[in-house]
Design an enzyme around this catalytic site. Sequence first.
Site, PDB file in Angstrom:
ATOM      1  N   ASN A 266      70.958 -88.877  29.439  1.00 31.78           N
ATOM      2  CA  ASN A 266      71.792 -90.034  29.135  1.00 31.78           C
ATOM      3  C   ASN A 266      73.207 -89.649  28.706  1.00 31.78           C
ATOM      4  OD1 ASN A 266      72.318 -92.919  28.205  1.00 31.78           O
ATOM      5  ND2 ASN A 266      72.418 -91.853  26.236  1.00 31.78           N
TER       6      ASN A 266
ATOM      7  N   TYR B 104      84.313 -90.115  36.500  1.00 30.72           N
ATOM      8  CA  TYR B 104      83.081 -90.711  35.966  1.00 30.72           C
ATOM      9  C   TYR B 104      82.221 -91.253  37.103  1.00 30.72           C
ATOM     10  CZ  TYR B 104      80.133 -93.976  33.312  1.00 30.72           C
ATOM     11  OH  TYR B 104      79.071 -94.666  32.777  1.00 30.72           O
ATOM     12  N   ALA B 105      82.842 -92.018  38.026  1.00 33.06           N
ATOM     13  CA  ALA B 105      82.085 -92.589  39.138  1.00 33.06           C
ATOM     14  C   ALA B 105      81.517 -91.492  40.027  1.00 33.06           C
ATOM     15  CB  ALA B 105      82.975 -93.532  39.952  1.00 33.06           C
TER      16      ALA B 105
END
Length: 254
Positions: free
Chosen positions: A88, A154-155
């Site tokens: 996570n 990030y993507a």
Amino acid sequence: MEARPDSLAGKHALITGAGGGIGRAIAVELAGRGAGTILVGRSADALEATRAAVEAAGDAAEVLAGDVTGEDWLARLEGRPVDVLVNNAAAFAPYGVLEHVPDEAIDRVLATIARAAIRSTRRFLPGMKQRGFGRVIQIGSVAAHFGAQGQVAYAAAKSSLVGLTRSVAAEGARHGVTANLVEPGLIDTERVAATIEPEWQRLLLMNTAMGRMGRPEEVACVVGFLASPCAGYVTGATIPVSGGFGLGLYPREA
């Protein structure tokens, strides 16, 4: 008394990025299903707060403060069984068009999200195969499929989790190990409040069918199901928990 079919009693779960938000909610959810939990994150204080929440749910938790981009935290777990791995941990580069984002910020995002997930999965997957039970759950983002203006790194990093999940699912399928990817939309967390400006939040909600942020617990419930024996025939899946982000032809008024 017969055990619940979704019970994780006797199992050990490790959650990275467990210091708050979605990670904390997942830790509480898995502990509530009977799993012992190992909480990994950079901030010892934040992890202690998560431990208190987990213990309030009825189970003990172990805190392991460390940076997932390094190897030290994994070395400290040598020989420890992990039955449920939840990758996570995440990082953001500063918002900006790609040509203005520093190399070191891009490297940090890729190391935290992509490389750390591969390393931790590599470490714990053999033991899962040997024991005949394992759950590898990646926490991705709808940004992986829709793109993220101002957050290219990030993507891209979150998109890499699709290939990781499907590949691990294929390698673990005959050994009782499943691998799945959960893709949250806009979730009401401390990180979102600190890093996404209100105007960007408003625009995201305009493209969310439900018109509201999700709650960390709503993501955690899906993770809890995927971690449980009930999900033994679910593997290689990508599951959005996004309030219907992107549904319909046009954005709506927030």
